[in-house]
Design a protein around this motif. Structure first.
Motif, PDB file in Angstrom:
ATOM      1  N   THR A   1       0.842  -1.198   0.000  1.00 63.55           N
ATOM      2  CA  THR A   1       0.000   0.000   0.000  1.00 63.55           C
ATOM      3  C   THR A   1       0.872   1.242   0.000  1.00 63.55           C
ATOM      4  N   ILE A   2       0.550   2.187  -0.853  1.00 58.21           N
ATOM      5  CA  ILE A   2       1.235   3.473  -0.757  1.00 58.21           C
ATOM      6  C   ILE A   2       0.478   4.263   0.295  1.00 58.21           C
ATOM      7  N   SER A   3       1.181   4.499   1.397  1.00 59.31           N
ATOM      8  CA  SER A   3       0.520   5.109   2.552  1.00 59.31           C
ATOM      9  C   SER A   3      -0.069   6.465   2.187  1.00 59.31           C
ATOM     10  N   PRO A   4      -1.365   6.700   2.515  1.00 62.73           N
ATOM     11  CA  PRO A   4      -1.977   7.996   2.187  1.00 62.73           C
ATOM     12  C   PRO A   4      -1.460   9.098   3.110  1.00 62.73           C
ATOM     13  N   LEU A   5      -1.656  10.341   2.694  1.00 57.66           N
ATOM     14  CA  LEU A   5      -1.302  11.479   3.538  1.00 57.66           C
ATOM     15  C   LEU A   5      -2.243  11.553   4.732  1.00 57.66           C
ATOM     16  N   ALA A   6      -1.755  12.150   5.791  1.00 55.02           N
ATOM     17  CA  ALA A   6      -2.543  12.245   7.018  1.00 55.02           C
ATOM     18  C   ALA A   6      -3.851  12.981   6.772  1.00 55.02           C
ATOM     19  N   LYS A   7      -3.769  14.055   5.976  1.00 50.71           N
ATOM     20  CA  LYS A   7      -4.992  14.844   5.723  1.00 50.71           C
ATOM     21  C   LYS A   7      -6.053  13.981   5.044  1.00 50.71           C
ATOM     22  N   ASP A   8      -5.590  12.981   4.283  1.00 49.51           N
ATOM     23  CA  ASP A   8      -6.543  12.102   3.616  1.00 49.51           C
ATOM     24  C   ASP A   8      -6.930  10.926   4.501  1.00 49.51           C
ATOM     25  N   ALA A   9      -6.097  10.652   5.508  1.00 55.19           N
ATOM     26  CA  ALA A   9      -6.321   9.457   6.319  1.00 55.19           C
ATOM     27  C   ALA A   9      -6.604   9.785   7.778  1.00 55.19           C
ATOM     28  N   GLY A  10      -6.447  11.041   8.151  1.00 56.50           N
ATOM     29  CA  GLY A  10      -6.686  11.429   9.541  1.00 56.50           C
ATOM     30  C   GLY A  10      -5.558  11.031  10.466  1.00 56.50           C
ATOM     31  N   GLY A  11      -4.435  11.681  10.391  1.00 58.16           N
ATOM     32  CA  GLY A  11      -3.274  11.314  11.205  1.00 58.16           C
ATOM     33  C   GLY A  11      -2.843  12.450  12.114  1.00 58.16           C
ATOM     34  N   PRO A  12      -1.668  12.328  12.692  1.00 54.98           N
ATOM     35  CA  PRO A  12      -1.171  13.319  13.649  1.00 54.98           C
ATOM     36  C   PRO A  12      -0.831  14.640  12.968  1.00 54.98           C
ATOM     37  N   THR A  13      -0.620  15.653  13.766  1.00 57.95           N
ATOM     38  CA  THR A  13      -0.333  17.001  13.284  1.00 57.95           C
ATOM     39  C   THR A  13       1.159  17.141  12.969  1.00 57.95           C
ATOM     40  N   PRO A  14       1.511  17.878  11.928  1.00 61.15           N
ATOM     41  CA  PRO A  14       2.929  18.104  11.646  1.00 61.15           C
ATOM     42  C   PRO A  14       3.559  19.007  12.690  1.00 61.15           C
ATOM     43  N   PRO A  15       4.886  19.128  12.679  1.00 63.06           N
ATOM     44  CA  PRO A  15       5.557  19.973  13.670  1.00 63.06           C
ATOM     45  C   PRO A  15       5.116  21.417  13.533  1.00 63.06           C
ATOM     46  N   GLN A  16       5.046  22.111  14.661  1.00 63.74           N
ATOM     47  CA  GLN A  16       4.657  23.522  14.665  1.00 63.74           C
ATOM     48  C   GLN A  16       5.887  24.345  14.971  1.00 63.74           C
ATOM     49  N   PRO A  17       6.527  24.891  13.958  1.00 60.46           N
ATOM     50  CA  PRO A  17       7.724  25.686  14.238  1.00 60.46           C
ATOM     51  C   PRO A  17       7.336  26.936  14.998  1.00 60.46           C
ATOM     52  N   PRO A  18       8.308  27.581  15.651  1.00 67.67           N
ATOM     53  CA  PRO A  18       8.029  28.809  16.383  1.00 67.67           C
ATOM     54  C   PRO A  18       7.335  29.806  15.458  1.00 67.67           C
ATOM     55  N   THR A  19       6.315  30.459  15.949  1.00 71.53           N
ATOM     56  CA  THR A  19       5.524  31.328  15.076  1.00 71.53           C
ATOM     57  C   THR A  19       6.368  32.389  14.395  1.00 71.53           C
ATOM     58  N   GLU A  20       7.347  32.909  15.097  1.00 74.20           N
ATOM     59  CA  GLU A  20       8.149  33.965  14.471  1.00 74.20           C
ATOM     60  C   GLU A  20       8.902  33.416  13.243  1.00 74.20           C
ATOM     61  N   ALA A  21       9.154  32.132  13.251  1.00 72.86           N
ATOM     62  CA  ALA A  21       9.911  31.552  12.141  1.00 72.86           C
ATOM     63  C   ALA A  21       9.172  31.701  10.819  1.00 72.86           C
ATOM     64  N   LEU A  22       7.874  31.666  10.877  1.00 72.50           N
ATOM     65  CA  LEU A  22       7.115  31.742   9.629  1.00 72.50           C
ATOM     66  C   LEU A  22       6.598  33.145   9.370  1.00 72.50           C
ATOM     67  N   ALA A  23       6.983  34.054  10.266  1.00 68.50           N
ATOM     68  CA  ALA A  23       6.468  35.427  10.134  1.00 68.50           C
ATOM     69  C   ALA A  23       6.932  36.047   8.810  1.00 68.50           C
TER      70      ALA A  23
END
Lengths: 358, 358, 358, 358
Positions: free
Chosen positions: D336-358
């Motif tokens: 099986t080619i494992s589906p993406l979490a958004k399609d399969a309902g999986g854990p959340t990706p890492p949340q980098p420090p908010t300023e990092a994406l500012a």
């Protein structure tokens, strides 16, 4: 061919190179760069002795532009060759499925193994009558007696047979019994033997040497082709590696590399490539997936009694399983496992001298 | 020999192994460890087929304790062998200094080169009459004509000559002309050829194959010895490596490794090992410093005109220099460069059929 | 740089390549051969991204003409560099004789070993405080405690000390104690570490990786040089080979190859190259004979108690013998074993922070 | 562990070995053969220092019976591990399809490539922000800026992202942005880095070094596991070979060998293994056919503009084709080619420090 001159090569040295090149009948094309001067050779580079040119004063490097093999090159022969082994086709979408024991042993055992692999879908039977063994004290094969058994087996099941030839003096004898001659990895650069099998009209299975580059392999094929025998099937069977985990290192990428360079078919031999029965099925499938024109697998019904290489053979039952999987893989890839001549109406197998089978 | 069983091997499997071992006439010694069971085999391990044993159910690994070569092993023959090549000694402190062109070419050139290397201190002259070339289109050697020239050169300067034999059908012919037969790297596992030179009484120079382990090399020597010819000199000439900086990878440590395992002498060939003339002198000295029993160097007076391998030859003047340095090195190491028979009073060189020299 | 076009490359493809080359500021020189077209690039080839060029449609091959390292190349710096390690010179005829245990162990043992190798003629003491071990369960070194012992030993005998640094975070710390920083074979392409030791002003001993070509080794040296640290000594310590007879394959020809390409000195390490004490003396002498600028040997007074790599160490008494032989070899070759600074009047060793030795 | 004694080992030497073994707390089992004496060690062999034992007088060889890795071994953990990369499963029948450019380049290009490979069926996006380059003058990656782009791309398409970490000081930083940390081939034995990623809780993609045996690879995995991080995916990406036809030698047999020895998943990387785009599709299929738990392929929409490794990338359109073929192959193999979490309902990706994406 391109000649790169050393930093500081003198005009005199450059002139000397140019004179040599033009004396052979080629034109030269001088290009002075900021740091290096290069000379392009225009004309038939096969006339040039690269080694001689390398030794001229002031020369840093000589780089050939064309491959040194001609008859074997795909450039000269763009369409893939299909080799006919007594009716079984190998190449151009036709898969050769070679199976059988390492050595020809007693007749009954050979019959049993052949029957089994034939039913499983193999289309060429293999077995060694002359065995190149690293030890002089090991079983060296049954010789002509083995050839006779092999022929009998082939005739019984309508399967072409392939067997190794190790001695240039035996090429004719072996050709009387076998449908295909194998040149083993250790003899890939036995040029005397290559020349003899090149004079034969039997198809040849040429195995890659353990330290042979792909260019070396194609040069060895060129020996056979240049003698007039164009029926050569190449075989990747593992090269020398540094990891003791496997007997050799199965170079699966050699399959598409070879297919890009030559029109000759190439099959894979996972038995010798890995030396471990558990690795044969995955590597057989990998070879097919990479585009191989066939698979060579050793099969023995009692490995512990095998006179040679027992540890790298599959049991007939295991061969049946992998054979089924290979068939499914072939379907997926759009390849055909070439049927036997008896089933497809092909040429007649070799007729050994009648006294030989008496 | 030691048999290591798989984790979870059953008593039945263990019993099966023991029965097989005892059926051959050996005793077994069972040792049950915390995680693994092992069986030691007591008796003559050469009776056991390691491969068969490996295939028994429950067996994880079979480890031989003795080397598979017997006649070649130093254990069987602790004293270093001294090989006599028409009066020139190689081994046991005597250095063989082999020099000459890659191929035998025209007579005058051979005479000139031989005179020069002889004066520089070489004690064996080399030159190929049958050349194993990777390309079928390359110069393949002068054949018997080359042998005649070689013999004439040898006789003129009183130097024994060594030349390669590539075809089992030619061993007798070559033996009529040459003092020593060379088996080249590409034929190191041409067991048919090894068997033929083993039947000859000429000393053999056996070159290590490009992907041969030292154990493989000694097994090939064993082929020759087992046929009754004990006059074998081994030669390290570089193995296959991954760095394109040199043609091959000069395995200088092979010299002391080989000397620990066998009584046969081993020389080095820095010409083939490196493929670059500037590397020949340092690698020649390195070989001697590591304990080699001689050095094989290609010498040509006009590399750009050489019919083969010009780029890896020294000029006669360069050979003279390195020859002088090798002599000083030999003195430091307490080794002797074996004198020619004419200077030392040794046996007569081979007498080819009179018509051959007519 | 030379661009070779594919058979059948179109004029449009050729023009595209030429435009790309000229956009970078180089000139192109077109040469149409009988079978292939080539384009010579004239100008500073370091401006060209070889990889990008390779991907252009119609391009068969891109061949650089100049080496990719500049500061390390002998072309840029023809005279051999002499590296000064707290007064001990390595390179340009001066031999560095590095000896000591694999790991720094207890202080008394270190003092005993150092005294012995110093008396035998070693001029640099080695010992690892941070050990890169293949197993996480193996002894990983004493860390800073080991550095302190090493410094104390160096000061006592007036010998510079070399020790491995494995972590970019430790380069400054190790530099406070050691006269020379070693980058081990497994870190030869740890570019982060190379950059950090390049910023240090301590001389660096850079060991060749097990699968590194000589060009790779020089590129790693270039990393250090390009950061401003020009005190780099290279070390050949064996590459990966296929023969289990030795731990690695000692590439003695690398010594003259490297010396042709770079001005940096190169020493040999027969301990790691072979992994067998009996092979260390012959390989040490071979290295010197090939022209090495020094020899690195592991020495331990009780290998069976060594915390790492005991099997490849010599006993102090054995080191004394080979040291004597190396001295005779150096005399023959006209090389000098560089004296210690205390005997020759050289610079002061590093002064670690006083609290470090409290 | 088995100790084989030298021919002629004395009783005293044998006793010394036995005393050493028993001092560690193991039992010994003596077996005197006809030619050799062997000692079997009974008990926990991980207590024994093999190297020390090898140095004892009279000892010829020490043979371990158990693998030196424990946490990584399948013996200790028979069930195949399934690694969860932010919802995408790799191992145990789930295939990880990793695709993306060699280096993270500008944001728009990354978005375009990611969109394409995501639509084609890739389930992990790759891109290097810190590039280990052989030349100090080559593009070294965008650093943290690249990490930010990568995270943004991952979030936009719901694909977990993997990126290489080269510096132990950056492990924490990279972990803030990436779902999976890659340890590159050149750092496979950078034990300092392995220890740091072992302390991280991010899954690790550990690439096999170019001269690493499979045992070496598993020992490096053991470093990570022994620090408490059991989420390791191995990657075969070609080992050093002697044939210049391909950049590396793709060791496809490593896949089933590794799967026999460990419970950790192993994927293949035909981009680095071959270095040629035309070889990527056949080798990708070969890897799957051999049983790989996923395939890593470099994809770039304009290889001639790629800042690194352009020649080994597929175009997005080519990736789409091979992706389709890989899906058919997966079906055939029952994977099986494992589906993406958004399609399969999986854990959340890492949340980098908010300023990092500012």
């Amino acid at each position: 061919m391109i000649v790169i001159l050393k930093n500081g090569a003198t005009d005199e040295q450059i002139d000397h190179v140019i004179r040599r090149v033009e004396a052979i009948g080629l034109q030269s094309h001088l290009s002075r760069g900021t740091f290096r001067t290069i000379i392009g050779l225009i004309g038939d580079e096969s006339l040039v002795n690269k080694e001689s040119l390398s030794t001229l004063p002031g020369v840093a490097q000589v780089i050939p532009v064309l491959p040194p093999y001609k008859l074997a090159s795909r450039e000269a022969h763009p369409e893939s060759s299909v080799i006919d082994v007594s009716g079984v086709k190998i190449g151009g979408g036709n898969l050769g499925m070679i199976a059988g024991p390492c050595s020809v042993e007693d007749r009954d055992r050979m019959m049993r193994i052949a029957e089994s692999v034939c039913q499983s879908g193999a289309n060429v039977f293999r077995g060694g009558a002359y065995k190149p063994r690293t030890s002089p004290y090991a079983f060296q094969g049954l010789g002509e007696e083995g050839l006779k058994i092999l022929r009998e087996v082939g005739d019984r099941f309508g399967m072409p047979v392939v067997t190794e030839v190790t001695d240039p003096r035996n090429v004719e004898l072996v050709s009387q019994y076998a449908d295909m001659l194998q040149v083993g990895a250790r003899n890939m650069q036995n040029f005397v033997l290559l020349t003899e099998v090149g004079k034969s009209r039997r198809p040849v299975l040429l195995k890659r040497g353990m330290s042979a580059t792909i260019a070396d392999l194609l040069m060895s094929a060129e020996y056979i082709l240049s003698e007039g025998n164009s029926n050569v099937v190449l075989c990747e069977r593992g090269v020398k590696g540094f990891d003791p985990a496997t007997r050799n290192l199965f170079d699966v990428a050699a399959v598409p590399v070879v297919q890009g360079l030559t029109h000759l078919p190439i099959i894979v031999d996972p038995s010798h490539a890995t030396g471990r029965p558990d690795l044969i099925p995955p590597c057989a499938l990998a070879g097919l997936a990479a585009g191989a024109d066939g698979v060579h697998i050793e099969v023995h019904d009692c490995p512990e009694e095998a006179k040679s290489d027992g540890p790298q053979a599959l049991l007939p039952e295991q061969y049946k399983q992998i054979s089924h999987q290979m068939r499914l893989m072939a379907d997926l890839l759009g390849k055909t496992i070439s049927p036997l001549a008896k089933d497809a109406g092909g040429p007649t197998p070799p007729q050994p001298p009648t006294e030989a089978l008496a």
